[in-house]
Design a protein around this motif. Structure first.
Motif, PDB file in Angstrom:
ATOM      1  N   PHE A  65       0.822  -1.211   0.000  1.00 19.65           N
ATOM      2  CA  PHE A  65       0.000   0.000   0.000  1.00 19.65           C
ATOM      3  C   PHE A  65       0.858   1.265   0.000  1.00 19.65           C
ATOM      4  O   PHE A  65       0.531   2.253  -0.664  1.00 19.65           O
ATOM      5  CB  PHE A  65      -0.931   0.008   1.209  1.00 19.65           C
ATOM      6  N   LYS A  66       1.958   1.261   0.735  1.00 26.77           N
ATOM      7  CA  LYS A  66       2.801   2.454   0.815  1.00 26.77           C
ATOM      8  C   LYS A  66       3.336   2.834  -0.566  1.00 26.77           C
ATOM      9  O   LYS A  66       3.265   3.999  -0.980  1.00 26.77           O
ATOM     10  CB  LYS A  66       3.955   2.212   1.783  1.00 26.77           C
ATOM     11  N   LEU A  77       0.431   4.053  -2.798  1.00 24.19           N
ATOM     12  CA  LEU A  77      -0.008   5.413  -2.464  1.00 24.19           C
ATOM     13  C   LEU A  77       0.976   6.453  -2.996  1.00 24.19           C
ATOM     14  O   LEU A  77       0.565   7.484  -3.561  1.00 24.19           O
ATOM     15  CB  LEU A  77      -0.149   5.546  -0.944  1.00 24.19           C
ATOM     16  N   THR A  89      -1.732  10.096   4.627  1.00 25.14           N
ATOM     17  CA  THR A  89      -2.200   8.874   5.282  1.00 25.14           C
ATOM     18  C   THR A  89      -2.999   7.982   4.341  1.00 25.14           C
ATOM     19  O   THR A  89      -3.318   6.842   4.691  1.00 25.14           O
ATOM     20  CB  THR A  89      -3.075   9.219   6.492  1.00 25.14           C
ATOM     21  N   GLY A  90      -3.362   8.479   3.159  1.00 23.12           N
ATOM     22  CA  GLY A  90      -4.062   7.655   2.179  1.00 23.12           C
ATOM     23  C   GLY A  90      -5.476   8.104   1.891  1.00 23.12           C
ATOM     24  O   GLY A  90      -5.933   8.035   0.754  1.00 23.12           O
ATOM     25  N   ARG A 107      -6.971   4.686   0.757  1.00 23.70           N
ATOM     26  CA  ARG A 107      -6.948   3.618   1.766  1.00 23.70           C
ATOM     27  C   ARG A 107      -8.336   3.002   1.930  1.00 23.70           C
ATOM     28  O   ARG A 107      -8.487   1.788   2.058  1.00 23.70           O
ATOM     29  CB  ARG A 107      -6.454   4.172   3.104  1.00 23.70           C
ATOM     30  N   MET A 137      -8.348  -0.902   0.965  1.00 23.47           N
ATOM     31  CA  MET A 137      -8.080  -1.727   2.139  1.00 23.47           C
ATOM     32  C   MET A 137      -9.227  -1.797   3.137  1.00 23.47           C
ATOM     33  O   MET A 137      -9.370  -2.794   3.845  1.00 23.47           O
ATOM     34  CB  MET A 137      -6.828  -1.206   2.867  1.00 23.47           C
TER      35      MET A 137
END
Length: 473
Positions: A56-57, A60, A87-88, A92, A96
């Motif tokens: 994810f990092k 993003l 933070t997304g 996110r 997720m």
């Protein structure tokens, strides 16, 4: 719209039209489909310990670099709802944390599809499988491969098993898990192993279990030698799994049952380990009767760790009581530290009260100024500094108290210069916006108006109080 955004905007328009014309796209989870496409495009960790999981990092960072902030603002008519925080944010949520009972804006989905190079029509097709190397790591010393199946009931049965594996030189000392994709039978072996007695069965699968059950229940009953010929494993292996399937034969020896009972072996090992560690701990207590449990654990850390985790009740009952070394001198040190901390806390709070613009007095802000961001809060939580705790309870401000102090300061300021400001100037002086306690701001402004225009006294509520009421104590 700037011309450099025209291509992306046109694609979003086409995707929107397709969605409107195709409202029924079948069942399925959007979150799962997003994950499938992300994995198909290689957004997964390549190295242990997170190998195979969604990166994810990296995803993003790439999507933040891909989209121009101005383009995202244009899409949402100048607002910030599509901007991507560090933070997304909505990225996110979509990738997720999707809630199946909640609907997410289609525009956010389209931006993700476009980043992956997909049209909406392509997104709702089955993604191609991600390319994963045949040696997917599960741990530092174990690799998984698809290989020959030792299950005689499986269509993939392919003796001889095991076979020597063709693996890189650096993997020669590792243990491989060989699994059958059809019947889920899996076993482990070394790359150079070709002896059936040296493999370890990890999982048999329903197909092999059904075959063994059928053979064990056949009449007339087959002998162990016949079972071995039929299923291709040793007598001990057959008896072990017969016991697991509750098909143990009464004619088989109890000594064999004890030998192949893996659960019984585990229980006996645990019992022996518990007895061994208990004896070591009792011996330590007899040799060093005056030491605390922490000192004893330093002498035998493995014993102490095992008992505290796996035999907790016995460990607590046969260990020195906690806090046995608490004494008067230690209390004196805490009393001295309490006085020192109280004095510096009063000094810091006095400075915070005098600052302009005003600063809210909070426990975190005070401990940060003292250079004890976590230390002070831990000591207060453990009730080591009672006088400091009592003082902090008096001076810390919640949001309403902080707003009242700012309004009182504003009233005092304009009362001294004898000038009635506009309401907006008054709230700006008090650092208040229209959403922050409007009823308090209106009341304070009314009191100031009555004082300046009608010479009325300022109510006690809006008079500035002593900024340091604790000085006397």
């Amino acid at each position: 719209m700037p011309s450099r955004f025209a291509v992306s905007a046109l694609q979003i328009a086409k995707d929107s039209l397709w969605l409107l014309q195709n409202p029924d796209m079948g069942n399925g989870s959007l979150l799962q489909r997003h994950k499938d496409w992300q994995f198909a495009h290689g957004w997964q960790h390549k190295r242990a310990p997170h190998r195979g999981n969604f990166n994810f990092k990296g995803f993003l960072e790439a999507i933040r670099d891909h989209y121009d902030e101005e383009f995202l603002r244009v899409l949402c008519e100048g607002k910030a709802s599509l901007l991507i925080p560090e933070t997304g944010g909505w990225i996110r949520q979509l990738t997720m944390l999707q809630n199946k009972d909640r609907a997410y804006p289609p525009l956010q989905h389209m931006l993700l599809w476009q980043f992956l190079g997909l049209t909406v029509e392509e997104f709702f097709q089955d993604p191609s499988k991600p390319v994963i190397s045949p040696g997917l790591k599960k741990s530092k010393s174990q690799l998984t491969l698809d290989g020959p199946c030792p299950n005689v009931a499986c269509e993939q049965y392919d003796p001889p098993i095991p076979r020597i594996l063709d693996v890189p030189e650096e993997a020669r000392d590792k243990r491989f898990t060989i699994s059958c994709p059809v019947c889920d039978f899996s076993y482990t072996q070394r790359p150079s192993c070709d002896d059936p007695r040296r493999i370890r069965i990890k999982q048999t699968g329903n197909l092999w279990d059904s075959r063994l059950r059928e053979l064990l229940e056949r009449t007339p009953a087959l002998s162990l030698a016949q079972l071995t010929n039929e299923i291709g494993f040793s007598q001990a292996t057959i008896q072990k799994h017969a016991l697991r399937l509750d098909l143990w034969r009464s004619g088989w020896k109890d000594s064999v049952k004890q030998a192949v009972d893996s659960k019984g072996k585990s229980r006996r090992r645990k019992k022996a380990a518990r007895h061994r560690n208990r004896q070591k701990w009792l011996k330590l207590r007899n040799e060093f009767p005056g030491e605390s449990r922490s000192e004893l654990r330093k002498r035998a850390p493995r014993v102490g760790y095992y008992l505290s985790k796996h035999d907790t009740d016995w460990y607590n009952a046969h260990s020195p009581k906690k806090g046995g070394k608490w004494n008067r001198e230690r209390r004196k040190r805490w009393d001295s530290l309490d006085k020192t901390t109280l004095a510096v806390s009063k000094k810091e709070v006095a400075e915070m009260m005098q600052e302009d613009p005003p600063v809210r007095v909070t426990l975190h802000g005070l401990s940060d100024r003292l250079g004890q961001t976590s230390t002070l809060q831990t000591r207060l939580r453990r009730k080591k500094l009672p006088r400091t705790a009592e003082f902090i309870d008096q001076v810390v401000e919640n949001k309403r108290d902080y707003a009242l102090r700012r309004l009182r300061n504003a009233v005092d300021h304009y009362a001294q210069i004898k000038k009635l400001p506009a309401y907006r100037d008054f709230t700006d002086k008090a650092s208040m916006d229209y959403r922050s306690y409007p009823e308090l701001a209106s009341s304070a402004y009314a009191a100031l108006t009555a004082h300046i225009e009608e010479q009325e006294c300022i109510p006690e509520q809006w008079k500035t109080s002593d900024p340091e009421p604790w000085r006397e104590s």
